[in-house]
Design an enzyme around this catalytic site. Sequence first.
Site, mmCIF file in Angstrom:
data_model
loop_
_atom_site.group_PDB
_atom_site.id
_atom_site.type_symbol
_atom_site.label_atom_id
_atom_site.label_comp_id
_atom_site.label_asym_id
_atom_site.label_seq_id
_atom_site.Cartn_x
_atom_site.Cartn_y
_atom_site.Cartn_z
ATOM 1 N N THR A 271 0.862 -1.182 0.000
ATOM 2 C CA THR A 271 0.000 0.000 0.000
ATOM 3 C C THR A 271 0.898 1.231 0.000
ATOM 4 O O THR A 271 1.874 1.317 0.734
ATOM 5 C CB THR A 271 -1.041 -0.021 1.142
ATOM 6 O OG1 THR A 271 -2.062 0.916 0.845
ATOM 7 C CG2 THR A 271 -0.452 0.294 2.511
ATOM 8 N N CYS B 91 -3.243 8.232 7.138
ATOM 9 C CA CYS B 91 -3.910 6.937 7.145
ATOM 10 C C CYS B 91 -3.011 5.934 7.886
ATOM 11 O O CYS B 91 -1.835 6.179 8.079
ATOM 12 C CB CYS B 91 -4.131 6.421 5.730
ATOM 13 S SG CYS B 91 -5.167 7.486 4.694
ATOM 14 N N HIS C 155 -5.803 -0.563 4.658
ATOM 15 C CA HIS C 155 -5.379 0.857 4.606
ATOM 16 C C HIS C 155 -6.594 1.688 5.003
ATOM 17 O O HIS C 155 -7.474 1.926 4.188
ATOM 18 C CB HIS C 155 -4.904 1.155 3.175
ATOM 19 C CG HIS C 155 -4.447 2.567 2.926
ATOM 20 N ND1 HIS C 155 -3.442 2.857 2.026
ATOM 21 C CD2 HIS C 155 -4.845 3.765 3.413
ATOM 22 C CE1 HIS C 155 -3.242 4.169 1.983
ATOM 23 N NE2 HIS C 155 -4.096 4.746 2.811
#
Lengths: 204, 159
Positions: B21, B27, B44
Site C-alpha cells: 500500500t 492513514c 489501509h
Amino acid sequence: MKKFEDLQDVHIDVLTEIGNIGSGNASMALSAMIGCEVVISMPQVKFLSFQDAVEKNGSSEETVAAVLVRLNNEVEGMILLLVEREFASHILSAFYGEKSVDLASLNEDEVSALTEIGNIMSHSYINAISSLANMNIGAETPSFTVDMFGAIMSVPVIEFGEVGEKLMCIDKVIELDGVKMKSNMLLIPTVPSLEHMFDKLGIS
Amino acid sequence: MKISVGISDWKIAMPPDELITYALGSCVGICLYDSSKKIAGLSHIMLPDSANGDVGGKLNRMKFADTAIPDMLNQMISMGVMRGGIKARIAGGAVMFKTGSDRFNIGERNIVAVKAALQALRIPILAQDVGKDFGRTMIVDPNTGLVSIKSASKGQWTL
C-alpha cells in the site's frame, strides 16, 4: 446541496471562473516575484475518487514539495500548492542563482522561500475570490512539507472522507518560462462553504 | 505478484504474492499475519470511527479502523487461519502538516482507533512505526510476515 455530486453545470462554470480569477491572480504574483514568464491553463473542476486523488500519473510515490494554507471565516477548506523538483529549482534559482535542488534536502532558506511563495500565491488567490464574491476569507499560517504525493493528498482526502466518497478541487496547472515545469494549485472548499459561496453569488 | 491495496481497501495474500500500500500519510496500514498458514492481510484505513460514517445510507466499511480490521480478520478466519495465532504490524498515522490546529490531528486519532480495535480482538502488535511527520509505503511479505517501510527522504527499513 448535500455532497459534491449534487453540483450542476452552472455551479461548475462558476467554480471554473473562480479558479480562473483566483489562480490567475496567484500566477501574476508568482511572475512578479521571480521575474519569469508564467503560463497558466484553464482551471479544471475535478471530482476525484479518493484513490484517484492520491495518484498522479498512476503513482503515489513521487516526491513533491507542498504548501498548505487552511482557509477560515466564510470559506473553510484549503489551498494546496504542489511543486515538482524542477519547478522548485527554477523558483529558487530566481533567488539564489542557478541551482538544481534536491527536494529531500532543502536548507532552511530554501524552505522559507518556497513557503513564502506559496503563502503569497494563496493570499492572491483568496483576495481575488473575496472581492469577487464579497466574502471575508481568512487564511492560517502556511505549512510546508516535502513528501510522497499520495501522503500529502491524504490530508484533504481524509478530511473529505468524513462526509463523502469524493474530493472536489479546482485544479490549475502552472508552467514556468514555457518549459514543462508543472505545479498544481488546488482550491479545496468544504461543502457548506461552497453552498455559502453560491448564495453570495446569487446561484442556489 | 505485488497486490496493491488502495486507500480505504484491504486485501489478503499468500506466498509468492506480496501486498503493498502506497504513500500512507495520516492513514494507517494494518498488517495481520498468521505464520503457520503464511496468510497475510493488509488494510489501509482513512478514519478512526464508522459511527455517522455512512454516506447516502451506505457505509464504506473498509474506510474505518473499527470496521475494516474485524472484517479483514473474519475473512482470514474463513480461509482457515486460527485467530489465536494472528499478529499485527502497523504503520502510518503521520502528521503531514504542522498547522497548530488540534482538531486535524487525524493521524493520532487513527493510531489510537487501530490499537483499540486490535486490542478488542485480542491481536498483539509485534511491531509499529507510527506517528511522526512523514509518509510511508508499506510492503508485506507473506512468506515471513515482515513489513518493509519506504519513505521519501528517510530511507527504507523493516518492521
